[in-house]
Design a protein around this motif. Structure first.
Motif, mmCIF file in Angstrom:
data_model
loop_
_atom_site.group_PDB
_atom_site.id
_atom_site.type_symbol
_atom_site.label_atom_id
_atom_site.label_comp_id
_atom_site.label_asym_id
_atom_site.label_seq_id
_atom_site.Cartn_x
_atom_site.Cartn_y
_atom_site.Cartn_z
ATOM 1 N N PHE A 1 11.751 7.566 12.989
ATOM 2 C CA PHE A 1 11.097 6.571 14.012
ATOM 3 C C PHE A 1 9.955 6.192 13.731
ATOM 4 O O PHE A 1 8.775 6.681 13.695
ATOM 5 C CB PHE A 1 10.851 7.298 15.365
ATOM 6 C CG PHE A 1 10.541 6.521 16.698
ATOM 7 C CD1 PHE A 1 11.592 5.677 16.949
ATOM 8 C CD2 PHE A 1 9.381 6.528 17.189
ATOM 9 C CE1 PHE A 1 11.001 4.744 18.037
ATOM 10 C CE2 PHE A 1 8.904 5.920 18.262
ATOM 11 C CZ PHE A 1 9.785 5.068 19.001
ATOM 12 N N THR A 2 10.178 4.926 12.924
ATOM 13 C CA THR A 2 8.803 4.166 12.231
ATOM 14 C C THR A 2 9.316 2.751 12.207
ATOM 15 O O THR A 2 10.471 2.226 12.166
ATOM 16 C CB THR A 2 8.437 5.045 11.141
ATOM 17 O OG1 THR A 2 7.163 4.154 10.464
ATOM 18 C CG2 THR A 2 9.666 4.827 9.952
ATOM 19 N N PHE A 3 8.210 2.115 11.493
ATOM 20 C CA PHE A 3 8.566 0.601 11.066
ATOM 21 C C PHE A 3 9.329 0.544 9.756
ATOM 22 O O PHE A 3 9.128 1.634 9.048
ATOM 23 C CB PHE A 3 7.147 0.091 10.843
ATOM 24 C CG PHE A 3 7.106 -1.480 10.553
ATOM 25 C CD1 PHE A 3 7.263 -2.246 11.552
ATOM 26 C CD2 PHE A 3 6.800 -1.849 9.249
ATOM 27 C CE1 PHE A 3 7.576 -3.743 10.966
ATOM 28 C CE2 PHE A 3 6.856 -3.017 8.963
ATOM 29 C CZ PHE A 3 7.266 -4.097 9.862
ATOM 30 N N PRO A 4 10.200 -0.385 9.552
ATOM 31 C CA PRO A 4 10.895 -0.137 8.320
ATOM 32 C C PRO A 4 10.397 0.115 7.090
ATOM 33 O O PRO A 4 11.074 0.796 6.021
ATOM 34 C CB PRO A 4 11.756 -1.719 8.549
ATOM 35 C CG PRO A 4 11.754 -1.768 9.852
ATOM 36 C CD PRO A 4 10.477 -1.392 10.480
ATOM 37 N N ALA A 5 9.234 -0.456 6.929
ATOM 38 C CA ALA A 5 8.470 -0.425 5.691
ATOM 39 C C ALA A 5 8.517 1.187 5.033
ATOM 40 O O ALA A 5 8.488 1.006 3.780
ATOM 41 C CB ALA A 5 7.102 -1.051 5.649
ATOM 42 N N THR A 6 8.302 1.862 6.178
ATOM 43 C CA THR A 6 8.139 3.291 5.606
ATOM 44 C C THR A 6 9.367 3.875 4.482
ATOM 45 O O THR A 6 8.974 4.652 3.614
ATOM 46 C CB THR A 6 7.784 4.273 6.793
ATOM 47 O OG1 THR A 6 7.130 3.683 7.650
ATOM 48 C CG2 THR A 6 7.448 5.611 6.197
ATOM 49 N N ALA B 1 0.844 -1.147 -0.020
ATOM 50 C CA ALA B 1 -0.006 0.003 0.029
ATOM 51 C C ALA B 1 0.936 1.325 -0.206
ATOM 52 O O ALA B 1 0.514 2.177 -0.517
ATOM 53 C CB ALA B 1 -0.855 -0.024 1.136
ATOM 54 N N LEU B 2 2.155 1.095 0.440
ATOM 55 C CA LEU B 2 3.005 2.390 0.441
ATOM 56 C C LEU B 2 3.730 2.246 -0.791
ATOM 57 O O LEU B 2 3.939 3.282 -1.367
ATOM 58 C CB LEU B 2 4.085 2.307 1.598
ATOM 59 C CG LEU B 2 3.553 2.341 3.006
ATOM 60 C CD1 LEU B 2 4.716 1.984 4.094
ATOM 61 C CD2 LEU B 2 3.251 3.841 3.358
ATOM 62 N N LEU B 3 4.076 1.069 -1.352
ATOM 63 C CA LEU B 3 4.741 0.959 -2.672
ATOM 64 C C LEU B 3 3.887 1.423 -3.816
ATOM 65 O O LEU B 3 4.382 2.438 -4.765
ATOM 66 C CB LEU B 3 4.910 -0.250 -2.711
ATOM 67 C CG LEU B 3 5.915 -0.863 -4.114
ATOM 68 C CD1 LEU B 3 7.600 -0.028 -3.946
ATOM 69 C CD2 LEU B 3 6.261 -2.272 -4.106
ATOM 70 N N ALA C 1 -1.014 2.711 8.662
ATOM 71 C CA ALA C 1 -0.926 1.419 9.008
ATOM 72 C C ALA C 1 -1.439 0.986 10.650
ATOM 73 O O ALA C 1 -2.139 0.047 10.701
ATOM 74 C CB ALA C 1 0.329 0.609 8.886
ATOM 75 N N GLN C 2 -1.056 1.796 11.354
ATOM 76 C CA GLN C 2 -1.421 1.786 12.521
ATOM 77 C C GLN C 2 -2.647 2.795 13.055
ATOM 78 O O GLN C 2 -3.274 2.521 14.298
ATOM 79 C CB GLN C 2 -0.226 2.327 13.356
ATOM 80 C CG GLN C 2 0.918 1.309 13.220
ATOM 81 C CD GLN C 2 1.931 1.655 14.205
ATOM 82 O OE1 GLN C 2 2.213 2.492 15.262
ATOM 83 N NE2 GLN C 2 3.327 1.268 13.774
ATOM 84 N N SER C 3 -3.254 3.446 12.190
ATOM 85 C CA SER C 3 -4.192 4.576 12.509
ATOM 86 C C SER C 3 -5.670 4.365 11.918
ATOM 87 O O SER C 3 -6.409 5.360 12.172
ATOM 88 C CB SER C 3 -3.739 5.950 12.393
ATOM 89 O OG SER C 3 -3.460 5.987 10.935
ATOM 90 N N ASP D 1 -1.852 -11.422 5.440
ATOM 91 C CA ASP D 1 -1.444 -10.077 5.164
ATOM 92 C C ASP D 1 -2.532 -9.596 4.232
ATOM 93 O O ASP D 1 -3.138 -10.105 3.677
ATOM 94 C CB ASP D 1 -0.077 -10.213 4.280
ATOM 95 C CG ASP D 1 1.315 -10.322 5.270
ATOM 96 O OD1 ASP D 1 1.371 -9.657 6.101
ATOM 97 O OD2 ASP D 1 1.879 -11.349 5.107
ATOM 98 N N GLY D 2 -2.589 -8.179 4.396
ATOM 99 C CA GLY D 2 -3.419 -7.447 3.722
ATOM 100 C C GLY D 2 -3.218 -5.687 3.652
ATOM 101 O O GLY D 2 -2.638 -5.565 4.757
ATOM 102 N N GLY D 3 -3.702 -5.037 2.771
ATOM 103 C CA GLY D 3 -3.417 -3.668 3.044
ATOM 104 C C GLY D 3 -4.417 -2.785 1.818
ATOM 105 O O GLY D 3 -5.378 -3.519 1.355
HETATM 106 C C1 LIG Z 1 2.688 -2.532 9.909
HETATM 107 C C2 LIG Z 1 3.307 -1.320 9.274
HETATM 108 C C3 LIG Z 1 3.587 -1.216 7.926
HETATM 109 C C4 LIG Z 1 3.667 -2.527 7.035
HETATM 110 O O1 LIG Z 1 2.352 -3.157 7.029
HETATM 111 P P1 LIG Z 1 2.450 -4.778 6.428
HETATM 112 O O2 LIG Z 1 1.061 -4.976 6.222
HETATM 113 O O3 LIG Z 1 3.108 -5.407 7.498
HETATM 114 O O4 LIG Z 1 3.415 -4.675 5.109
HETATM 115 C C5 LIG Z 1 3.912 -0.201 7.592
HETATM 116 N N1 LIG Z 1 3.966 0.981 8.226
HETATM 117 C C6 LIG Z 1 3.783 0.969 9.561
HETATM 118 C C7 LIG Z 1 4.092 2.390 10.409
HETATM 119 C C8 LIG Z 1 3.418 -0.237 10.115
HETATM 120 O O5 LIG Z 1 3.116 -0.053 11.438
#
Ligand SMILES: *Cc1c(COP(=O)(O)O)cnc(C)c1O
Length: 392
Positions: free
Chosen positions: A88-93, A67-69, A169-171, A203-205
């Motif tokens: 300060f975040t989850f690596p995917a960002t 969803a970010l990509l 993703a968290q909100s 998994d889903g988004g």
């Molecule tokens: C969980 C999370 C993601 C990634 O989501 P996935 O569904 O695990 O790929 C990206 N950003 C933040 C801030 C997240 O907490």
């Protein structure tokens, strides 16, 4: 003495009991109709998600990372581009920027809300220009469930001529000045990883947007860059589709989502009242609600707190022990000359407590009592600034 009963950090089993046989029935319907890929539940879910987010379009996909990509791919982000991300975040960002060859430019956060500092973004945009990078996108993160300071961030983004992608993703389910998360950026990415506030069984988004052209391109990106027919390939895409089974699960979970958000809010309020003046509790901005993906406090000695809670069979977690600019994978990112002090301080002091909608009052009491007992043992050695500096 018997050791106390263990408690889950996130109680998905309690949610499942509440849902009864509804999820199984929904999955059975998918198995019966057999449209496992892009079945009718996917379209139905997208309609529901768009309604929740206050936008016209939702494009579901295989994960929050996709969803970010997908919007970055749709915007043709590439080498030489700067993508601004909080440190300060989850690596995917940051990962999605690097995957496309762009350079992540790290931005500092506010210590009390954990979210992006618009002043730091402004300096980062200037720094990116000076380095010869082309500022393209800022990815704000609504960390632990609270929306970022969208008014300030959007105004910097607008002035800089860059796009705003919200990492929600968290909100998902939270709101900002009366507007739901989903309509606060050009596009909003969310995740349905099982432990997120709205999670599926895998998994889903999804990406939410009001921009019809963007939604169209993302649907193409999601399906290998398809054009007007299956083997008309007009761009490089991915397989980013959400399984029909997961859409069916989410439709059932959405029915109870509003009540779950309320329940989370009650737990958070209770925690914050109990810890007020004893630990640094999460600050909600005026006009913001949180989806409370995590309840995170800051204490001078979190290892000790974690150890003592563990002895009482209470789980804790640290999100995140290392800021992204200290991760070997992101050493190529841009760091401001003044550093990223708040991100580093948070990585040293944060600790998250059990948080989910099924945390009953007696269990909340157990957590509260154990946290206060542990903090009592450190009275006199509290060194953090702010309201947590001692007994009331
Ligand atoms: C969980 C999370 C993601 C990634 O989501 P996935 O569904 O695990 O790929 C990206 N950003 C933040 C801030 C997240 O907490």
């Amino acid at each position: 003495m018997n050791s106390p009963e263990p408690m889950p950090f996130v109680d998905l089993a309690a949610q499942r009991r509440r849902l009864g046989g509804q999820v199984e029935a929904a999955i059975d319907r998918v198995i019966a109709h057999g449209q496992y890929i892009m079945g009718p539940e996917v379209a139905e879910l997208e309609t529901e998600l768009a309604r929740w987010g206050g936008v016209r379009f939702a494009v579901s996909c295989g994960s929050g990372t996709e969803a970010l990509l997908m919007p970055l791919m749709a915007w043709d982000v590439h080498g030489g581009d700067a993508v601004f991300v909080p440190a300060f975040t989850f690596p995917a960002t940051a990962e999605v920027a690097v995957l496309l060859g762009a350079t992540p430019v790290f931005v500092d956060v506010h210590e009390d809300t954990f979210n992006m500092d618009a002043g730091s973004l402004q300096s980062a945009v200037k720094q990116a220009h000076d380095l010869g990078l082309r500022p393209r996108v800022v990815i704000t993160v609504d960390l632990f469930g609270q929306p970022a300071d969208y008014t300030s961030v959007a105004s910097v983004a607008q002035e800089a001529g860059i796009l705003l992608l919200a990492d929600a993703a968290q909100s998902f389910g939270a709101s900002y000045q009366g507007r739901p998360v989903g309509c606060l950026g050009h596009a909003t990415a969310t995740s349905f990883f099982p432990a997120k506030p709205l999670g599926c069984y895998g998994d889903g988004g999804a990406v939410l947007t009001d921009d019809e052209a963007l939604a169209d391109v993302m649907r193409s990106v999601r399906n290998h860059g398809q054009g007007t027919s299956k083997y008309d390939i007009v761009r490089t895409g991915i397989n980013g589709r959400l399984d029909t089974v997961q859409a069916a699960v989410l439709l059932e979970k959405l029915r109870i989502f509003a009540e779950e958000l309320e329940a989370r809010d009650l737990v958070a309020t209770r925690y914050s009242e109990a810890f007020s003046g004893r630990a640094l509790t999460p600050a909600l901005m005026v006009g913001a609600t949180s989806a409370w993906a995590q309840y995170t406090i800051r204490v001078p000695d979190r290892d000790r707190l974690a150890r003592e809670l563990k002895a009482s069979s209470i789980p804790t977690a640290v999100y995140y022990p290392r800021p992204l600019h200290h991760q070997p994978a992101y050493a190529g990112g841009v760091v401001p000359p003044t550093g990223l002090g708040a991100a580093e301080e948070l990585a040293r002091s944060v600790i998250s407590l059990p948080m989910h909608p099924y945390l009953e009052a007696p269990t909340q009491d157990r957590v509260i009592t154990a946290v206060l007992a542990s903090l009592d043992g450190t009275v006199g050695t509290q060194t953090l600034d702010g309201p947590g500096g001692g007994r009331p």
